[in-house]
Design an enzyme around this catalytic site. Structure first.
Site, PDB file in Angstrom:
ATOM      1  N   LYS B  78      33.490 -24.790 -28.712  1.00 20.99           N
ATOM      2  CA  LYS B  78      33.119 -24.937 -27.308  1.00 20.99           C
ATOM      3  C   LYS B  78      33.237 -26.422 -26.981  1.00 20.99           C
ATOM      4  O   LYS B  78      32.841 -27.276 -27.799  1.00 20.99           O
ATOM      5  CB  LYS B  78      31.677 -24.450 -27.117  1.00 20.99           C
ATOM      6  CG  LYS B  78      31.210 -24.437 -25.656  1.00 20.99           C
ATOM      7  CD  LYS B  78      29.788 -23.871 -25.540  1.00 20.99           C
ATOM      8  CE  LYS B  78      29.320 -23.767 -24.103  1.00 20.99           C
ATOM      9  NZ  LYS B  78      27.961 -23.201 -23.988  1.00 20.99           N
ATOM     10  N   SER B 153      27.586 -19.576 -20.603  1.00 20.23           N
ATOM     11  CA  SER B 153      28.543 -20.638 -20.384  1.00 20.23           C
ATOM     12  C   SER B 153      29.642 -20.708 -21.447  1.00 20.23           C
ATOM     13  O   SER B 153      30.674 -21.319 -21.209  1.00 20.23           O
ATOM     14  CB  SER B 153      27.814 -21.988 -20.363  1.00 20.23           C
ATOM     15  OG  SER B 153      27.187 -22.233 -21.612  1.00 20.23           O
ATOM     16  N   SER B 177      23.789 -18.270 -23.266  1.00 22.11           N
ATOM     17  CA  SER B 177      25.195 -18.672 -23.174  1.00 22.11           C
ATOM     18  C   SER B 177      26.074 -18.315 -24.358  1.00 22.11           C
ATOM     19  O   SER B 177      27.285 -18.466 -24.285  1.00 22.11           O
ATOM     20  CB  SER B 177      25.293 -20.178 -22.915  1.00 22.11           C
ATOM     21  OG  SER B 177      24.978 -20.462 -21.582  1.00 22.11           O
TER      22      SER B 177
END
Lengths: 490, 489, 95
Positions: B78, B153, B177
Site C-alpha cells: 500500500k 482505503s 481499511s
C-alpha cells in the site's frame, strides 16, 4: 519601576536544555554549533510515518531536578501534543506534557538581599514550583542577511527541555533574580543543564502583573519573552511594572499579551497580532504510551543525588565556620565549592588551618582576577593546591600578606607553585632576630633626630621606623618582630 | 502463469521445488500488471527493475536453501509504507514525488524475508475513505465489476490481489481499511492486534488506531505473511514487546469446542439480505466443524461511528500538520508570505475528504469543544472496548458481517460523507478496542459480488481467528474464486 | 449540532487551509451533518469512565542516551521544495 502603591505578582517559566548526548526522541546529537541540518533525521524533522522513542537519561535528569526542588514525581505521566504551525516546528506539533506532567508541587527557598546581614544572611522566602515537564526544543529560523526569505535549521529541533514553572509567588524583580540563580545553580549542580542564558540553553519567560498593595486579586498579566540574562529579566520586569502602573493610573487597562523585550532599547514591545489567536489543541500523544516511573527508580536516583547548593552552603558554614555571605558565594557553583574545599584541605595538611583566610583568598583575590580576565574557575591558572600552599605560607609566617599578593600575581601569570617563587626570589620573611636587630640598629643610628623626637613623646614616629626597617629588608622582615624590637630599643 | 488465484503457499512450494523461478514468476505478474492495471488502476507505482533484481536475489537464496516462505513471492505495498528511494504518495498530491530516505519496518521485514516488491498500490488519500475514490491518482476499480468500488482505503492492494496483479499485498486498517476492501473484492485480510505490527514508516492517519496487516487470498497465506511482518520494533513505542507465535503451525488445530459469539447488534437494520444469508450459511459450516455459536451483545456498537469520527480525525488533524510545504511534499506557486505558503500548499495539496477530516479533527480538539467531543469520545471508546472484554469472558471469537452490503457503485456515496462513514459500522469498533480482526469471503450476492464476514479475536489471538478462518476455507471454496478478467485484458 | 460558518472559517485558519466561499458553504453543511451523528454520544453514560487514549495498555519504552545518527544533511534536504546552503528556505518570516 512601580511605586509603593502597587506590588508585583510574578511567575517565571524556565526552559532548561538538558545535557543529554542525544535528542529527546531520536538518536541525533545535541551538540551546539554544528553545520545546519547536519544533526537531523526523519524523526526530529517530522517526516511521514516515523515515530518518537524516549531518551531515558532525559527522564532521569528531570526526576533528579524534581527531587532537588522538593517536588513530587508522578508515577504516571503523559506526553501530549501542542499543535501550532511554524517553520522551526517540523511536525506541526510540539511533543510536551500537559495534563499529567512528571513533576508537581515543588518549591525552593531563596535568600532575600533586602535586610540581609553578612554574617547571618538574608531572610528566606519560599517560591512554589507548580510543575516541571519535559518537551522538545524547536529549531532555528534564520532571517538576518537573507534576501527575501528565511532559512530553517532543524539541528536544535528535538533537543530535550525541562520547563520549570513557578507559582506566582515572586513579588520583586530582585526575588525573580534570586529565584533564577537558585534554579540555575541547582540544574548545574545536577549536571542537567549548563545554565547558559546568553547561548539560550537556559531561557526564561516572565508572567508579570501588578496589583494595588493590599489587594488580593491578581491583575491582568503580560508575558515577557526574549530575556537572555538575569539582569534583563529584572530590568524587563521593572519596565513592565512601570508600564502597567502608568496604564492603570491613567485610567487604562492592562491587556493579556506577549511582549518582546528589547535589551538595547531597554523597553518591550507587544507581539499582539503577530502570534494571532493561538489554540494549541493539546491532546495525549498517541505515539507514546504513558510514562510509568517506579518508586524504586526514584529511590535509586535519589540515592545518587549530589550535595545541593543549600546543603553545601549550610555545611560550609558549619564545617569551615564561614559567614553566610562567603558560604553563599563559595557554593554558588559546584566547581568553585570544590576549589575552595581543596584550598582549605591543602592549608590544613600543611599544618595550621585558617578557613577564613582561605575563603578570603578564593572569594576575593582569585575571583577578582578570574572575573577580570573572564577565566572560568576550571581553567584557573592558579591551581587549588597551589593557592592552598600560598595561604599556608602566610599562616606559618613564611611570607607576609603583602608579599603573598606579589607571589599570587606571579602564580596567576605563570601557574608556578608558590614555594618555588618564594624561594627563587628570596621572599621568605626574615624571622632571624639577629638579622632584624642589625637592621633596626642601622635605622636608629641613621635617624638620630627622629629617635630623639620619639623619646620626647612623639610616639607616632614608631610607624616611620617600622617603615624604614621594612624598606631596608625589602619587606621580608616579620612586621611583628620589627615592632617588638623597635619598642625595646627605643 | 495464467492463474489469478495463485497463493503464497502454492507459489512458495513451486519455487522451492524449482518448478518456476522467482524471476519467471515476477515477469508473469509484471505482464499481468501491464495488461490489466490500466483498467483497474491498482498500482500508483510499478518498480520493474527493483522487482526483477529482488527476484534474482530470491532465486539465489532459494538455490542456497535459505528461503523463507515469502522468498521470491511477488507482493505489493500500500502506498503509505515508506520505501527508501521509491516514491511514496499516500494517495495524495501532497506527496507526489516524495522519496523517503528510509524504509518502513514492514517494508524492511518483507525485503529481508526475500519477498519481491512489484510496486505501490493505490489508496484513499491518507487512508481516509472506504472506496479508494479519494486518491489523487484516480479511482481503483473492483475487478469483479469495474463500475464498482474496490473498497478502501486499501482498495489498490485489495484489487491487485483479487485481480492477480500480485500474490499478496500489505494494507493498513484504521477503521476497516484492510477488512472492508478484502470483503468487497473477495479476498482474506487481517488487521492484527494494535501493536503487533510496527507502525514505523507507515504514514500515519490516526496513530492510536492504525495497524498494518496482510491482504491475501487465504487464511493460510495471511498466517505466512503476518509471520514475516509481526514482532517487536524498538522504533515504535507502541509496538508490543512480546513473542510472536508460529501462526502457520496453529492453523490446523480445528475449531471443535470453540465458542463463536454472534452479536445481535450487528445483524439488525441496514444489513443487506444477501449478506445476512451468506453469514447464516457460514454459521452452519462452523457448527458442522464443531464450534458452538453463541448469541452475545455488544451494547455500545451503535456509538462506534461517532466515537471513531471524533478520535480519528482529531489525531489526523495533528498527524497531517507536518505537510506544510517546507521540508517535503507539495508547495504552492509563489507564496506571498508564510501563512500563504501554509494555507495554499495545504489547500491545493490535500483533497476534499482529507480537508474535511482535518477540519473536523481541528474542531473537536479546539478550545471549548475538547471536553464535549474528544474527551467524551475517549470515554465512549473505553465503553466499546469493555463490551469486548466482557464478551470474551464467554466466547473465543466474535463473528459479524464485514460490511453492511457488497461493493457499491463508483460515485454512489462520494458526495455523502455520512453515508460513506456508515459503511464502516462493523469494523471500526475493532480498531477502537485494539483487537485483531479479519475478513474472509463467504459467498456472492445476486450481482456476483463477493461477500465478506468478519472474525474478531481476543487481544493477541490472531492465531485463534486464523485457525477458524482456515477451518472454514478447508470446507468452502469462496476464497479460490477469481474474477473473470478475460474481457479486459 | 449545527455549526456556524464563522466557526468553520476559524477552524480553517487554525488548520491552515485556504478555503473558498463555496467550500465554506459545503464544509459548513457537511460538518453540521457529521456533528449531528456525534451528538449520539450525549446518550452515552460516560460519567466516571476513564478516557482511553491508547488501544493497548502498555507503558512507554525508554532508549539509552546514545547518538546513533550521523550527518545526513543532503538526504534530509533532498525532498525540500526549496532549500539553500544546507537550509530549508521559506518566505521571509516577519517577527
Amino acid at each position: 519601576m512601580i511605586s509603593d502603591n502597587y506590588e508585583y505578582v510574578i511567575g517565571l517559566e524556565i526552559h532548561a536544555q538538558m545535557l543529554t548526548r542525544s535528542k529527546l526522541f531520536c538518536g541525533c546529537s545535541t551538540q551546539f554549533g554544528a553545520t545546519a541540518n547536519s544533526q537531523t533525521c526523519p524523526v526530529c524533522s517530522g517526516f511521514p510515518g516515523v515515530l518518537p522513542v524516549l531518551n531515558r537519561e532525559a527522564v532521569n535528569m528531570t526526576i533528579r531536578t524534581g527531587l532537588a526542588i522538593n517536588g513530587q514525581v508522578r508515577l504516571m505521566s503523559e506526553f501530549a501534543r501542542k499543535n501550532y504551525f511554524y517553520p522551526d516546528l517540523p511536525n506541526g506539533y510540539q511533543i510536551s506534557q500537559f495534563e499529567l506532567p512528571i513533576i508537581e508541587h515543588g518549591h525552593v527557598n531563596i535568600e532575600l538581599t533586602k535586610g540581609a546581614d553578612k554574617k547571618k544572611g538574608g531572610p528566606m522566602k519560599r517560591i512554589g514550583i507548580t510543575r516541571i515537564h519535559m518537551e522538545v526544543d524547536a529549531g532555528k529560523n534564520i532571517h538576518e542577511g537573507i534576501v527575501g526569505a528565511s532559512w530553517v535549521d532543524l539541528n536544535r529541533t528535538g533537543v530535550p527541555l525541562m520547563e520549570i514553572v513557578s507559582e506566582p509567588d515572586i513579588r520583586t524583580p530582585e526575588e525573580a533574580g534570586e529565584y533564577l540563580k537558585k534554579i540555575r545553580s541547582i540544574v548545574r549542580y545536577l549536571g542537567a543543564c549548563d545554565g547558559n542564558m546568553e547561548q539560550g540553553s537556559f531561557r526564561c519567560d516572565a508572567n508579570v502583573s501588578i496589583r494595588r498593595t493590599g489587594q488580593a486579586e491578581f491583575g491582568t498579566r503580560a508575558e515577557l519573552k526574549n530575556l537572555n540574562s538575569i539582569r534583563n529579566v529584572m530590568r524587563a520586569i521593572e519596565y513592565e511594572g512601570g508600564r502597567q502602573e502608568d496604564l492603570l493610573e491613567s485610567g487604562g487597562k492592562v491587556i493579556q499579551e506577549t511582549r518582546l523585550w528589547d535589551p538595547t532599547k531597554n523597553e518591550s514591545r507587544s507581539m499582539r497580532g503577530k502570534e494571532e489567536a493561538h489554540d494549541y489543541r493539546y491532546f495525549p500523544e498517541p505515539d507514546l504510551p504513558p510514562l510509568i516511573v517506579t518508586e524504586e527508580r526514584i529511590e535509586q536516583l535519589r540515592a545518587k543525588m549530589p550535595e545541593l547548593p543549600d546543603d553545601k552552603k549550610e555545611r560550609f558554614r558549619e564545617q569551615y565556620g564561614l559567614n553566610a555571605y562567603d558560604a553563599g558565594l563559595l557554593t554558588g557553583s559546584q566547581r568553585l565549592a570544590n576549589y575552595y574545599e581543596t584550598v582549605a584541605e591543602t592549608v590544613t595538611k600543611a599544618g595550621k588551618s585558617d578557613n577564613k583566610i582561605a575563603a578570603n583568598w578564593v572569594a576575593v583575590e582569585l575571583l577578582a582576577l578570574l572575573n577580570k580576565n573572564s577565566i572560568d574557575i576550571d581553567k584557573s591558572p592558579v591551581s587549588a593546591v597551589n593557592l592552598g600552599n600560598l595561604v599556608a605560607l602566610i599562616i606559618n609566617n613564611t611570607i607576609s600578606g603583602k608579599i603573598a599578593k606579589e607571589v599570587f600575581a606571579i602564580m596567576f601569570e605563570t601557574g608556578e607553585a608558590p614555594g618555588k617563587i618564594v624561594k627563587e626570589k628570596g621572599l621568605e620573611q626574615v624571622t632571624d632576630t639577629g638579622a632584624i636587630e642589625a637592621e633596626v640598629d642601622q635605622v636608629l643610628k641613621k635617624h638620630a633626630k627622629e629617635v630623639e623626637a620619639y623619646r620626647d613623646g612623639k610616639t607616632k614616629l614608631l610607624g616611620f621606623f617600622v617603615g624604614q626597617v621594612m624598606k631596608a629588608t625589602k619587606g621580608k622582615a616579620s612586621p611583628k618582630m620589627v615592632n617588638e624590637l623597635l619598642r625595646k630599643k627605643l | 502463469m495464467e492463474r489469478a488465484n495463485l497463493t503464497i503457499k502454492e507459489a512458495s512450494d513451486q519455487l522451492k521445488e524449482r518448478k518456476i523461478s522467482a524471476v519467471e514468476l515476477t515477469r508473469a505478474y509484471l505482464g499481468r500488471i501491464n495488461a490489466l492495471n490500466e483498467k483497474i488502476n491498482a498500482y500508483v507505482t510499478v518498480d520493474e527493475q527493483s522487482a526483477l533484481k529482488a527476484a534474482e536475489a530470491a532465486d539465489a537464496r532459494i538455490a542456497k536453501g535459505e528461503a523463507t516462505p515469502m522468498t521470491g513471492i511477488p507482493i505489493a505495498h500500500k502506498d503509505l509504507f515508506c520505501t527508501e528511494g521509491v516514491q511514496t504518495t499516500c494517495g495524495s498530491r501532497m506527496l507526489k514525488g516524495f522519496k523517503p530516505p528510509y524504509d518502513a519496518t514492514v517494508t524492511t521485514r518483507l525485503k529481508e524475508s526475500g519477498a519481491v516488491i512489484l510496486g505501490k498500490t493505490n489508496m484513499d488519500e491518507f487512508a481516509m475513505g472506504s472506496s479508494t475514490e479519494t486518491s489523487y491518482y484516480g479511482v481503483t476499480r473492483n475487478p469483479w465489476d469495474l463500475e464498482r468500488i474496490p473498497g478502501g482505503s486499501s482498495g489498490g492492494s485489495a484489487a491487485a490481489v483479487a485481480a492477480g496483479l500480485c500474490v499478496a499485498a500489505t494494507g493498513t486498517d484504521t477503521g476497516g481499511s484492510i477488512r472492508q476492501p478484502a470483503a468487497v473484492t473477495g479476498i482474506t485480510g487481517l488487521k492484527p492486534t494494535y501493536g503487533r505490527v510496527s507502525r514505523y514508516g507507515m504514514i500515519a492517519f490516526a496513530s492510536s488506531l492504525d495497524q498494518g496487516g496482510p491482504m491475501c487470498r487465504t487464511a493460510e497465506d495471511t498466517a505466512i505473511m503476518l509471520q514475516s511482518i509481526a514482532g517487536h520494533d524498538a522504533k515504535d513505542s507502541t509496538s508490543l514487546n512480546i513473542e510472536t507465535p508460529d501462526f502457520s503451525a496453529l492453523l490446523n488445530k480445528g475449531i471443535k469446542g470453540l465458542k463463536i459469539g454472534v452479536p445481535t447488534e450487528c445483524f439488525g437494520e441496514g444489513l443487506e439480505d444477501d449478506v445476512r444469508s451468506a453469514i447464516d450459511e457460514a454459521k452452519k459450516v462452523f457448527a458442522d466443524a464443531g464450534a458452538e455459536l453463541v448469541t452475545i451483545s455488544l451494547p455500545y456498537t451503535g456509538v462506534a461511528i461517532p466515537t471513531y469520527y471524533i478520535i480519528a480525525p482529531a489525531e489526523a488533524s495533528s498527524n497531517l500538520a507536518r505537510y506544510d510545504g517546507v521540508k517535503f511534499g507539495y508547495r504552492c506557486e509563489n507564496p506571498n508570505d508564510l501563512q500563504d505558503l501554509y494555507s495554499r500548499s495545504r489547500a491545493e495539496g490535500f483533497g476534499s475528504e482529507v480537508k474535511r477530516r482535518i477540519m473536523l479533527g481541528t474542531y473537536v480538539l479546539s478550545s471549548g469543544y475538547y471536553d464535549a467531543y474528544y474527551r467524551r469520545a475517549q470515554k465512549a471508546r473505553r465503553l466499546i472496548a469493555n463490551d469486548f472484554t466482557k464478551a470474551f469472558e464467554s466466547v473465543d471469537a466474535v463473528l459479524t458481517p464485514t460490511t453492511p452490503g457488497t461493493a457499491f457503485k463508483l460515485g454512489e456515496k462520494k458526495d455523502d460523507p455520512v453515508q460513506m462513514y456508515l459503511s464502516d459500522i462493523y469494523t471500526i469498533n475493532v480498531n477502537l478496542a485494539g483487537l485483531p480482526g479479519m475478513s474472509l469471503p463467504c459467498g456472492f450476492d445476486g450481482n456476483n459480488l463477493p461477500i465478506g464476514m468478519q472474525l474478531i479475536g481476543k487481544p493477541l489471538d490472531e492465531a485463534g481467528i486464523l485457525r477458524i478462518a482456515h477451518t472454514y476455507q478447508k470446507e468452502t471454496d469462496w476464497h479460490s474464486k477469481a474474477p473473470d478478467l478475460s474481457g479486459i485484458a | 449540532m449545527a455549526i456556524e460558518s464563522e466557526v468553520v472559517k476559524h477552524v480553517a485558519t487554525l488548520a491552515r487551509l485556504n478555503i473558498t466561499s463555496e467550500e465554506l458553504t459545503t464544509y459548513t453543511e457537511q460538518l453540521s451533518n457529521i456533528l449531528g451523528i456525534m451528538d449520539q454520544l450525549d446518550q452515552v453514560p460516560t460519567d466516571g469512565v476513564e478516557p482511553m487514549s491508547h488501544a493497548v495498555d502498555v507503558q512507554i519504552p525508554e532508549r539509552d542516551d546514545v547518538v546513533t545518527n550521523t550527518n545526513n544533511q543532503s538526504a534530509m534536504l533532498a525532498n525540500a521544495p526549496d532549500s539553500e546552503e544546507g537550509h530549508f528556505r521559506v518566505p521571509k518570516i516577519i517577527e
